[in-house]
Design a protein around this motif. Structure first.
Motif, PDB file in Angstrom:
ATOM      1  N   ILE A  24       0.840  -1.196   0.000  1.00  0.00           N
ATOM      2  CA  ILE A  24       0.000   0.000   0.000  1.00  0.00           C
ATOM      3  C   ILE A  24       0.875   1.245   0.000  1.00  0.00           C
ATOM      4  O   ILE A  24       0.636   2.183  -0.742  1.00  0.00           O
ATOM      5  CB  ILE A  24      -0.964  -0.020   1.200  1.00  0.00           C
ATOM      6  N   ALA A  28       1.081   4.129  -2.936  1.00  0.00           N
ATOM      7  CA  ALA A  28       0.894   5.561  -2.677  1.00  0.00           C
ATOM      8  C   ALA A  28       2.115   6.343  -3.135  1.00  0.00           C
ATOM      9  O   ALA A  28       1.981   7.407  -3.745  1.00  0.00           O
ATOM     10  CB  ALA A  28       0.621   5.800  -1.195  1.00  0.00           C
ATOM     11  N   LYS A  54      -3.383  17.678   3.667  1.00  0.00           N
ATOM     12  CA  LYS A  54      -4.698  17.283   3.151  1.00  0.00           C
ATOM     13  C   LYS A  54      -5.244  18.373   2.230  1.00  0.00           C
ATOM     14  O   LYS A  54      -5.720  18.096   1.128  1.00  0.00           O
ATOM     15  CB  LYS A  54      -5.654  17.013   4.305  1.00  0.00           C
ATOM     16  N   GLU A  58      -5.854  17.741  -1.777  1.00  0.00           N
ATOM     17  CA  GLU A  58      -7.213  17.878  -2.307  1.00  0.00           C
ATOM     18  C   GLU A  58      -7.308  19.017  -3.321  1.00  0.00           C
ATOM     19  O   GLU A  58      -8.034  18.914  -4.311  1.00  0.00           O
ATOM     20  CB  GLU A  58      -8.204  18.080  -1.165  1.00  0.00           C
ATOM     21  N   THR A  67      -7.878   9.690  -8.353  1.00  0.00           N
ATOM     22  CA  THR A  67      -9.164   9.124  -7.964  1.00  0.00           C
ATOM     23  C   THR A  67      -9.364   9.380  -6.471  1.00  0.00           C
ATOM     24  O   THR A  67      -8.398   9.691  -5.755  1.00  0.00           O
ATOM     25  CB  THR A  67      -9.201   7.603  -8.210  1.00  0.00           C
ATOM     26  N   PRO A  68     -10.591   9.229  -5.967  1.00  0.00           N
ATOM     27  CA  PRO A  68     -10.797   9.391  -4.519  1.00  0.00           C
ATOM     28  C   PRO A  68      -9.893   8.478  -3.681  1.00  0.00           C
ATOM     29  O   PRO A  68      -9.371   8.897  -2.648  1.00  0.00           O
ATOM     30  CB  PRO A  68     -12.276   9.051  -4.328  1.00  0.00           C
ATOM     31  N   GLN A  69      -9.682   7.250  -4.125  1.00  0.00           N
ATOM     32  CA  GLN A  69      -8.802   6.329  -3.391  1.00  0.00           C
ATOM     33  C   GLN A  69      -7.355   6.809  -3.425  1.00  0.00           C
ATOM     34  O   GLN A  69      -6.647   6.752  -2.426  1.00  0.00           O
ATOM     35  CB  GLN A  69      -8.909   4.909  -3.971  1.00  0.00           C
ATOM     36  N   GLU A  70      -6.914   7.305  -4.575  1.00  0.00           N
ATOM     37  CA  GLU A  70      -5.543   7.819  -4.681  1.00  0.00           C
ATOM     38  C   GLU A  70      -5.348   9.048  -3.798  1.00  0.00           C
ATOM     39  O   GLU A  70      -4.304   9.208  -3.172  1.00  0.00           O
ATOM     40  CB  GLU A  70      -5.214   8.145  -6.137  1.00  0.00           C
ATOM     41  N   LYS A  72      -6.836   9.664  -0.969  1.00  0.00           N
ATOM     42  CA  LYS A  72      -6.701   9.168   0.404  1.00  0.00           C
ATOM     43  C   LYS A  72      -5.301   8.606   0.630  1.00  0.00           C
ATOM     44  O   LYS A  72      -4.668   8.879   1.648  1.00  0.00           O
ATOM     45  CB  LYS A  72      -7.748   8.099   0.692  1.00  0.00           C
ATOM     46  N   GLU A  73      -4.804   7.821  -0.315  1.00  0.00           N
ATOM     47  CA  GLU A  73      -3.489   7.206  -0.167  1.00  0.00           C
ATOM     48  C   GLU A  73      -2.375   8.253  -0.109  1.00  0.00           C
ATOM     49  O   GLU A  73      -1.447   8.134   0.691  1.00  0.00           O
ATOM     50  CB  GLU A  73      -3.238   6.213  -1.301  1.00  0.00           C
ATOM     51  N   ASP A  76      -2.464  10.012   3.171  1.00  0.00           N
ATOM     52  CA  ASP A  76      -1.933   9.135   4.211  1.00  0.00           C
ATOM     53  C   ASP A  76      -0.404   9.047   4.223  1.00  0.00           C
ATOM     54  O   ASP A  76       0.165   8.486   5.153  1.00  0.00           O
ATOM     55  CB  ASP A  76      -2.533   7.721   4.097  1.00  0.00           C
TER      56      ASP A  76
END
Length: 80
Positions: A24, A28, A54, A58, A67-70, A72-73, A76
């Motif tokens: 993971i 990222a 953040k 964003e 993407t939304p998942q990317e 977040k990664e 993180d």
């Protein structure tokens, strides 16, 4: 002998968990390096507060095609 099987099973579970965490993180890092570096030098995530990082991720996500998942990664990646 049963104790050895339990220890072996526990070690396998720990090993898989560690491998998954590394995968993971590498995913990222790859996203961060390939998409974010198209427009600018890569900043060090830890040089920003979590809120600053953040906000910046964003703010630039659409331009980077994340993407939304990317999103977040990459957010993180800041471990502060």
């Amino acid at each position: 002998m049963k104790l050895n099987k339990k220890i072996f099973a526990l070690l396998v579970i720990i090993s898989v968990g560690i491998t998954l965490c590394i995968s993971i993180t590498n995913a990222a890092d790859t996203i961060f390096q390939t998409k974010c570096s198209k427009c600018h030098a890569l900043p060090v995530p830890g040089n920003f507060t979590k809120a600053e990082w953040k906000y910046n991720v964003e703010r630039m996500a659409k331009r980077a095609g994340l993407t939304p998942q990317e999103i977040k990664e990459v957010i993180d990646l800041n471990k502060k």
